[in-house]
Design an enzyme around this catalytic site. Structure first.
Site, mmCIF file in Angstrom:
data_model
loop_
_atom_site.group_PDB
_atom_site.id
_atom_site.type_symbol
_atom_site.label_atom_id
_atom_site.label_comp_id
_atom_site.label_asym_id
_atom_site.label_seq_id
_atom_site.Cartn_x
_atom_site.Cartn_y
_atom_site.Cartn_z
ATOM 1 N N CYS A 52 0.860 -1.169 0.000
ATOM 2 C CA CYS A 52 0.000 0.000 0.000
ATOM 3 C C CYS A 52 0.908 1.235 0.000
ATOM 4 O O CYS A 52 1.826 1.331 0.826
ATOM 5 C CB CYS A 52 -0.900 0.003 1.235
ATOM 6 S SG CYS A 52 -1.832 1.541 1.415
ATOM 7 N N ASP A 59 -0.230 -5.848 0.258
ATOM 8 C CA ASP A 59 -1.469 -6.137 -0.449
ATOM 9 C C ASP A 59 -1.254 -7.414 -1.245
ATOM 10 O O ASP A 59 -0.154 -7.663 -1.750
ATOM 11 C CB ASP A 59 -1.838 -5.002 -1.405
ATOM 12 C CG ASP A 59 -2.335 -3.766 -0.679
ATOM 13 O OD1 ASP A 59 -3.074 -3.916 0.307
ATOM 14 O OD2 ASP A 59 -2.008 -2.647 -1.115
#
Length: 154
Positions: A52, A59
């Site tokens: 992120c 992620d």
């Protein structure tokens, strides 16, 4: 390697470090030995990771790339290293997915290419991102990407 379609490759058959970011990653291509044939190729990366850009937290996504080759094929080790290069790269889901699709399309000049980025939830919301170069070929079997919509426990 012998002096053939693989002779210009720099990563296959040798040690290659994981690039620090996607801009440093070298995607390589080889001549399509079946050029002129109409067929589809699929790459699946069920454990894709990036960061992120705001929090630095990881992620995770399940990526599926389908393409109909023209004169070129992507060399799979270079693709793997390119995808690994996102591991420490901060970008939103949409940017990662579309960047991968565009880099492949620019390199390969395929008849058609699509990417599906099926991102796992962050903050309770999964994000699925889709990009393709044009209309799906009507005269070729292109299977469904086979990744169900996220359902959680539901």
């Amino acid at each position: 390697m012998s002096n053939d379609i693989y002779s210009g490759l720099t990563q296959l058959g040798s040690a290659a470090a994981i690039p620090q970011n996607p801009d440093e990653a070298v995607l390589e291509r080889v001549a399509n030995p079946q050029a002129g044939q109409h067929y589809a190729v699929r790459f699946t990366a069920p454990e894709f990771t990036s960061l992120c850009p705001m929090t630095g937290q990881p992620d995770f996504a399940h990526l599926v790339v389908d393409y109909v080759p023209g004169d070129w094929l992507v060399e799979s080790k270079s693709l793997k290293l390119f995808l690994f290069s996102f591991r420490n790269h901060g970008a939103f889901h949409e940017d990662c997915t579309v960047t991968i699709g565009r880099r492949l399309a620019d390199l390969l000049e395929p008849q058609w290419l699509r990417i599906g980025g099926y991102w796992y939830p962050r903050g309770g919301i999964p994000i699925d991102v889709f990009w393709q170069t044009g209309a799906t070929p009507a005269d070729l079997w292109i299977p469904d990407q086979g990744v169900p919509t996220y359902r959680g426990r539901g």
